[in-house]
Design an enzyme around this catalytic site. Structure first.
Site, PDB file in Angstrom:
ATOM      1  N   HIS A  55       0.869  -1.194   0.000  1.00  0.00           N
ATOM      2  CA  HIS A  55       0.000   0.000   0.000  1.00  0.00           C
ATOM      3  C   HIS A  55       0.906   1.244   0.000  1.00  0.00           C
ATOM      4  O   HIS A  55       1.710   1.410  -0.915  1.00  0.00           O
ATOM      5  CB  HIS A  55      -0.955  -0.102   1.197  1.00  0.00           C
ATOM      6  CG  HIS A  55      -2.049   0.920   1.251  1.00  0.00           C
ATOM      7  ND1 HIS A  55      -2.489   1.615   0.151  1.00  0.00           N
ATOM      8  CD2 HIS A  55      -2.802   1.381   2.298  1.00  0.00           C
ATOM      9  CE1 HIS A  55      -3.463   2.445   0.513  1.00  0.00           C
ATOM     10  NE2 HIS A  55      -3.662   2.331   1.806  1.00  0.00           N
ATOM     11  N   ASP A  70       2.291   5.723  -6.681  1.00  0.00           N
ATOM     12  CA  ASP A  70       3.594   5.639  -6.012  1.00  0.00           C
ATOM     13  C   ASP A  70       4.763   5.547  -6.994  1.00  0.00           C
ATOM     14  O   ASP A  70       5.910   5.746  -6.604  1.00  0.00           O
ATOM     15  CB  ASP A  70       3.608   4.431  -5.070  1.00  0.00           C
ATOM     16  CG  ASP A  70       2.527   4.537  -4.015  1.00  0.00           C
ATOM     17  OD1 ASP A  70       2.414   5.605  -3.400  1.00  0.00           O
ATOM     18  OD2 ASP A  70       1.772   3.567  -3.826  1.00  0.00           O
TER      19      ASP A  70
HETATM   20  N1  CMX Z   1       5.016  -6.842  -9.669  1.00  0.00           N
HETATM   21  C1  CMX Z   1       5.057  -8.187  -9.611  1.00  0.00           C
HETATM   22  N2  CMX Z   1       3.993  -8.968  -9.431  1.00  0.00           N
HETATM   23  C2  CMX Z   1       2.798  -8.360  -9.322  1.00  0.00           C
HETATM   24  C3  CMX Z   1       2.663  -6.961  -9.409  1.00  0.00           C
HETATM   25  C4  CMX Z   1       3.834  -6.200  -9.567  1.00  0.00           C
HETATM   26  N3  CMX Z   1       3.815  -4.865  -9.605  1.00  0.00           N
HETATM   27  N4  CMX Z   1       1.362  -6.646  -9.284  1.00  0.00           N
HETATM   28  C5  CMX Z   1       0.692  -7.810  -9.115  1.00  0.00           C
HETATM   29  N5  CMX Z   1       1.567  -8.843  -9.123  1.00  0.00           N
HETATM   30  C6  CMX Z   1       1.283 -10.261  -8.933  1.00  0.00           C
HETATM   31  C7  CMX Z   1       0.638 -10.464  -7.571  1.00  0.00           C
HETATM   32  O1  CMX Z   1       1.634 -10.513  -6.545  1.00  0.00           O
HETATM   33  C8  CMX Z   1      -0.084 -11.772  -7.792  1.00  0.00           C
HETATM   34  O2  CMX Z   1       0.870 -12.827  -7.744  1.00  0.00           O
HETATM   35  P1  CMX Z   1       0.507 -14.273  -7.141  1.00  0.00           P
HETATM   36  O3  CMX Z   1      -0.647 -14.752  -7.954  1.00  0.00           O
HETATM   37  O4  CMX Z   1       1.769 -15.028  -7.307  1.00  0.00           O
HETATM   38  O5  CMX Z   1       0.123 -14.038  -5.701  1.00  0.00           O
HETATM   39  C9  CMX Z   1      -0.568 -11.645  -9.237  1.00  0.00           C
HETATM   40  O6  CMX Z   1       0.300 -10.683  -9.855  1.00  0.00           O
HETATM   41  C10 CMX Z   1      -1.993 -11.171  -9.374  1.00  0.00           C
HETATM   42  O7  CMX Z   1      -2.130  -9.944  -8.654  1.00  0.00           O
HETATM   43  P2  CMX Z   1      -3.190  -8.850  -9.092  1.00  0.00           P
HETATM   44  O8  CMX Z   1      -4.540  -9.461  -8.976  1.00  0.00           O
HETATM   45  O9  CMX Z   1      -2.800  -8.267 -10.386  1.00  0.00           O
HETATM   46  O10 CMX Z   1      -2.952  -7.720  -8.001  1.00  0.00           O
HETATM   47  P3  CMX Z   1      -3.556  -7.629  -6.518  1.00  0.00           P
HETATM   48  O11 CMX Z   1      -4.893  -6.978  -6.609  1.00  0.00           O
HETATM   49  O12 CMX Z   1      -3.472  -8.926  -5.803  1.00  0.00           O
HETATM   50  O13 CMX Z   1      -2.520  -6.641  -5.810  1.00  0.00           O
HETATM   51  C11 CMX Z   1      -1.136  -4.744  -5.654  1.00  0.00           C
HETATM   52  C12 CMX Z   1      -2.485  -5.267  -6.098  1.00  0.00           C
HETATM   53  C13 CMX Z   1      -1.121  -3.222  -5.749  1.00  0.00           C
HETATM   54  C14 CMX Z   1      -0.904  -5.109  -4.169  1.00  0.00           C
HETATM   55  C15 CMX Z   1      -0.032  -5.369  -6.553  1.00  0.00           C
HETATM   56  O14 CMX Z   1      -0.225  -4.956  -7.884  1.00  0.00           O
HETATM   57  C16 CMX Z   1       1.379  -5.025  -6.110  1.00  0.00           C
HETATM   58  O15 CMX Z   1       1.930  -5.734  -5.239  1.00  0.00           O
HETATM   59  N6  CMX Z   1       1.996  -3.942  -6.689  1.00  0.00           N
HETATM   60  C17 CMX Z   1       3.311  -3.494  -6.264  1.00  0.00           C
HETATM   61  C18 CMX Z   1       3.206  -2.717  -4.955  1.00  0.00           C
HETATM   62  C19 CMX Z   1       2.543  -1.364  -5.163  1.00  0.00           C
HETATM   63  O16 CMX Z   1       2.888  -0.599  -6.037  1.00  0.00           O
HETATM   64  N7  CMX Z   1       1.598  -1.029  -4.254  1.00  0.00           N
HETATM   65  C20 CMX Z   1       0.969   0.297  -4.252  1.00  0.00           C
HETATM   66  C21 CMX Z   1      -0.496   0.292  -4.687  1.00  0.00           C
HETATM   67  C22 CMX Z   1      -1.092   1.677  -4.588  1.00  0.00           C
HETATM   68  C23 CMX Z   1      -1.238   2.095  -3.151  1.00  0.00           C
HETATM   69  O17 CMX Z   1      -2.017   1.466  -2.414  1.00  0.00           O
HETATM   70  O18 CMX Z   1      -0.554   3.027  -2.722  1.00  0.00           O
END
Ligand code: CMX
Length: 439
Positions: free
Chosen positions: A271, A373
């Site tokens: 987050h 971010d």
């Molecule tokens: N890099 C690598 N892998 C990623 C990814 C990224 N940026 N975004 C998603 N994935 C992966 C997930 O970890 C998940 O993997 P598993 O199936 O092995 O567990 C898969 O892709 C599916 O995830 P998703 O449905 O696309 O994404 P989620 O809704 O579960 O998660 C988020 C969303 C933001 C937590 C995720 O995209 C992420 O970890 N991003 C990087 C961290 C980030 O930038 N967070 C900030 C978000 C904005 C905020 O709240 O400030």
């Protein structure tokens, strides 16, 4: 009551009546079916909350009371000679539901300035931490220390009628918002500037004064702060910081306790802490490649390496968004106007060109586009605010505007304690798979 509080009460009474009518007429309407996968996988996509302040569209991004970020940048009042919206104006919009006039915003700035005095014991709590403590830990602890000032907690202890909850939550919300910039700046100056603190300037707007107390007098940094504190303020109700604040508030924990809960959630790397992680990731990439401005090919290889190591690429992806975050675009536009030649900012833009197809090709990441971010840290670095582990505190100061405006609405609308149902896998086996499960 002040005129803003009167106005809020009028709006809340009218809205409360409207909601009663909606529930009477449509209360039994089903809005969607929920799958077992959604229950296991973070409740993604389940509609389960009402948050009046903003609404997120997967493709278009956030709208605050119906206004997109480009519209807000145009319509909200600005500082003298400024181009960016004043975050007080956004708070007014979220609280009252109408775009404020310049007078409304001047009034709100003055109210916040009057309430901004932070008691010394809060600074003593911060001072009791080793300076090595993460700024988010110090920030959350300081908010909890300030809880002793809660008018809601005091009134509740003395016996408070339900119909008056909103009034004391409103008072606490205003005071907390007024004091957060001073607390955040204190943490910053203590940790990174030898404890040389800067007194607030009551003549400045909320964001301008925050920049001043941090020690940045450059007018374009103040403009960045106005934009930054506006765009990070709210992202509808289901994100961790908003949801945690709302959930804890539903137990009638006062706004200080509720907001502290939201901030402990914001401190997570998936987050709000992602803004810190983005800068660390870029710094590590540049260090490893021995290049302050890596080529697109080098960036692509580094992204693939990050994925192969089982790590996330910070700043990319989102639980709801499915396109480039308009908050990223707003910051990119700001950077194009103010600092287009900065190396790290150019790297951020190169990552934006390179990362989405690579992330998309994994076949599992639902949103390969950048979120808020991905850009914020590089802009702060440009102005000399180089200590990335402070960035989430700045996000938190902004997030207070949205989640505390929502908390006022929660209590004004009489929302009950939140208590969704949970199940066990044994329950699933028995009731869905129809297996016989040993008791
Ligand atoms: N890099 C690598 N892998 C990623 C990814 C990224 N940026 N975004 C998603 N994935 C992966 C997930 O970890 C998940 O993997 P598993 O199936 O092995 O567990 C898969 O892709 C599916 O995830 P998703 O449905 O696309 O994404 P989620 O809704 O579960 O998660 C988020 C969303 C933001 C937590 C995720 O995209 C992420 O970890 N991003 C990087 C961290 C980030 O930038 N967070 C900030 C978000 C904005 C905020 O709240 O400030």
């Amino acid at each position: 009551m002040g005129y803003l509080k009167d106005l809020f009460k009028q709006k809340a009474d009218a809205h409360s009546k409207e909601i009663k009518g909606i529930i009477e007429k449509y209360g039994n309407t089903k809005i969607e079916d929920v799958t077992l996968a959604q229950v296991y996988q973070g409740m993604r996509g389940i509609t389960g909350l009402v948050t009046e302040t903003s609404l997120l569209d997967a493709n278009e991004g956030i709208r605050f009371r119906g206004y997109s970020i480009p519209e807000l940048r145009e319509k909200l009042p600005k500082a003298e000679k400024g181009n960016e919206p004043l975050p007080e104006g956004l708070f007014y919009l979220m609280l009252i539901g109408e775009v404020p006039s310049e007078n409304d915003v001047d009034h709100l700035s003055a109210v916040l300035a009057r309430r901004s005095h932070v008691p010394n014991y809060v600074f003593a709590v911060i001072e009791s931490f080793p300076t090595s403590a993460h700024p988010m830990t110090q920030f959350t602890a300081a908010i909890l220390a300030l809880q002793t000032e809660s008018k809601f907690a005091k009134a509740y202890n003395e016996g408070l009628s339900k119909k008056d909850y909103w009034s004391f939550v409103y008072e606490d919300a205003m005071t907390l918002i007024a004091r957060l910039p001073r607390i955040a700046a204190y943490i910053y100056r203590r940790k990174y500037r030898n404890g040389e603190h800067i007194q607030p300037d009551g003549m400045l707007d909320w964001a301008g004064n925050f920049a001043h107390m941090l020690g940045f007098e450059d007018e374009s940094f103040k403009e960045l702060m106005r934009l930054y504190l506006t765009i990070h303020a709210d992202h509808e109700g289901g994100n961790v910081s908003a949801h945690a604040t709302h959930l804890v508030g539903s137990a009638l924990s006062d706004p200080y306790l509720s907001f502290a809960a939201g901030m402990t959630g914001l401190a997570g790397p998936l987050h709000g802490l992602a803004n810190q992680e983005v800068i660390r990731w870029i710094d590590e990439m540049c260090k490893e490649l021995n290049n302050a401005e890596p080529s697109k090919e080098e960036i692509a290889a580094y992204i693939k390496k990050t994925l192969a190591e089982g790590k996330v690429v910070p700043g990319y992806g989102h639980a709801v968004l499915r396109k480039t975050d308009p908050r990223f675009i707003a910051q990119m536009e700001f950077a194009k106007r103010h600092c287009p030649d900065n190396s790290m900012i150019k790297t951020v833009w190169n990552i934006y060109e390179v990362a989405p197809p690579i992330l998309e090709n994994t076949g599992k990441i639902k949103n390969p586009w950048p979120n808020v971010d991905a850009h914020s840290g590089a802009l702060l670095k440009h102005y000399g605010l180089i200590e990335e582990d402070f960035y989430t505190v700045m996000f938190g100061v902004s997030r207070a505007l949205g989640v505390l405006a929502s908390l006022c609405w929660d209590r004004a609308l009489g929302f009950p304690i939140e208590r969704p149902k949970s199940i066990t896998t044994d329950w699933v086996k028995k009731n869905i798979m129809k297996e016989t499960v040993a008791e």
